[in-house]
Design a protein around this motif. Structure first.
Motif, PDB file in Angstrom:
ATOM      1  N   LYS A   4      35.457  27.660  64.938  1.00  0.00           N
ATOM      2  CA  LYS A   4      33.943  28.905  64.929  1.00  0.00           C
ATOM      3  C   LYS A   4      34.818  30.138  64.989  1.00  0.00           C
ATOM      4  N   PRO A   5      34.124  31.092  64.321  1.00  0.00           N
ATOM      5  CA  PRO A   5      34.549  31.949  64.345  1.00  0.00           C
ATOM      6  C   PRO A   5      34.004  32.888  65.871  1.00  0.00           C
ATOM      7  N   GLU A   6      35.029  33.780  65.988  1.00  0.00           N
ATOM      8  CA  GLU A   6      34.890  35.435  67.348  1.00  0.00           C
ATOM      9  C   GLU A   6      34.678  35.865  66.924  1.00  0.00           C
ATOM     10  N   LYS A  12      29.617  48.457  74.170  1.00  0.00           N
ATOM     11  CA  LYS A  12      28.270  48.642  74.118  1.00  0.00           C
ATOM     12  C   LYS A  12      27.558  46.995  73.888  1.00  0.00           C
ATOM     13  N   SER A  13      27.907  46.546  72.754  1.00  0.00           N
ATOM     14  CA  SER A  13      26.670  45.372  72.929  1.00  0.00           C
ATOM     15  C   SER A  13      26.767  44.139  73.287  1.00  0.00           C
ATOM     16  N   HIS A  14      27.863  44.141  74.693  1.00  0.00           N
ATOM     17  CA  HIS A  14      27.772  43.058  75.591  1.00  0.00           C
ATOM     18  C   HIS A  14      27.011  43.769  76.801  1.00  0.00           C
ATOM     19  N   HIS A  61      26.877  38.031  70.598  1.00  0.00           N
ATOM     20  CA  HIS A  61      26.752  36.998  70.368  1.00  0.00           C
ATOM     21  C   HIS A  61      25.703  36.772  69.850  1.00  0.00           C
ATOM     22  N   PHE A  62      24.761  37.502  68.929  1.00  0.00           N
ATOM     23  CA  PHE A  62      23.741  37.863  68.267  1.00  0.00           C
ATOM     24  C   PHE A  62      24.654  37.089  66.698  1.00  0.00           C
ATOM     25  N   ILE A  63      25.215  38.176  66.762  1.00  0.00           N
ATOM     26  CA  ILE A  63      25.999  38.430  65.010  1.00  0.00           C
ATOM     27  C   ILE A  63      27.225  37.081  65.031  1.00  0.00           C
ATOM     28  N   GLU A  64      27.390  36.267  65.801  1.00  0.00           N
ATOM     29  CA  GLU A  64      27.984  35.150  66.354  1.00  0.00           C
ATOM     30  C   GLU A  64      26.988  34.208  65.906  1.00  0.00           C
ATOM     31  N   LYS A  65      25.872  34.041  66.417  1.00  0.00           N
ATOM     32  CA  LYS A  65      25.056  33.547  66.089  1.00  0.00           C
ATOM     33  C   LYS A  65      24.667  33.390  64.176  1.00  0.00           C
TER      34      LYS A  65
END
Length: 360
Positions: A4-6, A12-14, A61-65
């Motif tokens: 699964k890609p990281e 700032k996104s964190h 987290h949104f981008i990964e989802k």
């Protein structure tokens, strides 16, 4: 392709995204769930609704989802039947990572990273003029993207060189002292460059009289250290017919023996730990097509599928467990499909620092 890609994004996104009840009537987790199912082009529109939605679409987290929810897409090079009128807009695909593609502009030979979904691009410094192998990788341990170029340092002697570039922090390529594998008694027959996991491997096949031998230099992308390895004697009788490929993040070697492909996986290149058993892949699906065996070239394994290139014609994914072809990619508008420059991965919302809109 792999695990699964990281994702690497701006720090700032964190930060925690907080929305008061008066600002948002729908719970944020519900909004995230809905947006994660939308194609990239619609998410880009939705981020303009309000500041909170904009912040959400930048969240790692949104981008990964979002990437995990969307179907794998394929990008590849092709030679059009009718030559285009404007070569300025033509690109050659080199490789890809997390939905982004490393391309070379044909007219100027300039390299750039492009996110075709968001229509953003980032030009890169020119690599060594004799570069013959380039890779584009994400390094989870350092949360950065790196380019690696392997080149002929001396075309007459056959010595190789290596340079690396950390995207977003390096303005120029950095040279890494590449150990010489050159030997006056050895003749270089071929060389393969494979990116697998957090390492880039350069495998050099030499010929000593009538025998073949293989040596490898591996670049650890985290600490940028190099390791030289001599392949075990007897691993293959004829290295000239061996393919090196990425096997779910590990380096592997494959060879065709009659109607099967035998694969050995190097599970840990630092400890030279090999898989306990070789993997045998039957090629029964080739029986119905004359001469298909001779034109079949394995590329990589991802999510249980072994991808093949059928010379000049098409790409196909063979499901190893099910023993059947899952996907066939062909193009009626191309007279030739090239092995180099084939990428399989989902579209993504990743926007690297310094990216600019693609000029129309």
């Amino acid at each position: 392709m792999r695990a699964k890609p990281e994702i690497a994004v701006n720090k700032k996104s964190h930060e925690k995204i907080s929305i008061s009840a008066t600002q948002q009537s729908i719970p944020l987790d519900i909004v995230m769930e809905i947006l994660a199912w939308l194609p990239v082009k619609y998410v880009l529109r939705m981020k303009c609704v309000c500041r909170q939605w904009y912040t959400l679409t930048q969240d790692c987290h949104f981008i990964e989802k979002h990437m995990s929810r969307h179907r794998i897409k394929c990008s590849y090079n092709k030679i059009p039947i009718t030559p285009p009128g404007n070569s300025q807009d033509n690109f050659q695909l080199i490789c890809g990572c997390n939905g982004m593609l490393l391309k070379k502009r044909i007219a100027s030979n300039k390299f750039l990273i492009m996110n075709s979904a968001t229509r953003q691009m980032l030009e890169q410094p020119d690599p060594h003029k004799n570069s013959f192998g380039m890779t584009f990788s994400f390094v989870p341990s350092t949360a950065c993207y790196k380019l690696v170029s392997i080149y002929d340092d001396n075309e007459e002697t056959g010595n190789e060189g290596c340079e690396i570039l950390t995207i977003g922090s390096d303005n120029l390529w950095r040279t890494i002292n590449f150990p010489s594998l050159n030997d006056a008694n050895k003749k270089r027959e071929k060389i393969m460059v494979v990116s697998a996991g957090e390492a880039v491997h350069c495998i050099k096949i030499n010929k000593v009289r009538t025998c073949f031998c293989a040596e490898m230099v591996s670049l650890d992308l985290e600490n940028e250290s190099l390791k030289s390895t001599k392949m075990p004697q007897g691993l293959f009788t004829n290295w000239e017919k061996v393919w090196a490929l990425d096997w779910n993040g590990c380096l592997s070697f494959a060879v065709r023996v009659e109607e099967v492909i035998n694969v050995v996986v190097l599970e840990d290149y630092k400890k030279l730990k090999w898989g306990k058993e070789k993997i045998v892949i039957p090629l029964a699906f080739t029986n119905s097509t004359p001469n298909l065996l001779e034109d079949l070239v394995p590329l990589f394994t991802q999510n249980g599928d072994l991808w093949f290139w059928v010379k000049d014609e098409r790409f196909m994914a063979y499901n190893i467990e099910g023993g059947k072809i899952n996907c066939i990619i062909s193009d009626t508008e191309a007279s030739k499909m090239e092995k180099c420059g084939f990428y399989v991965g989902p579209s993504s919302l990743i926007n690297l620092k310094g990216m600019q809109p693609v000029k129309k």
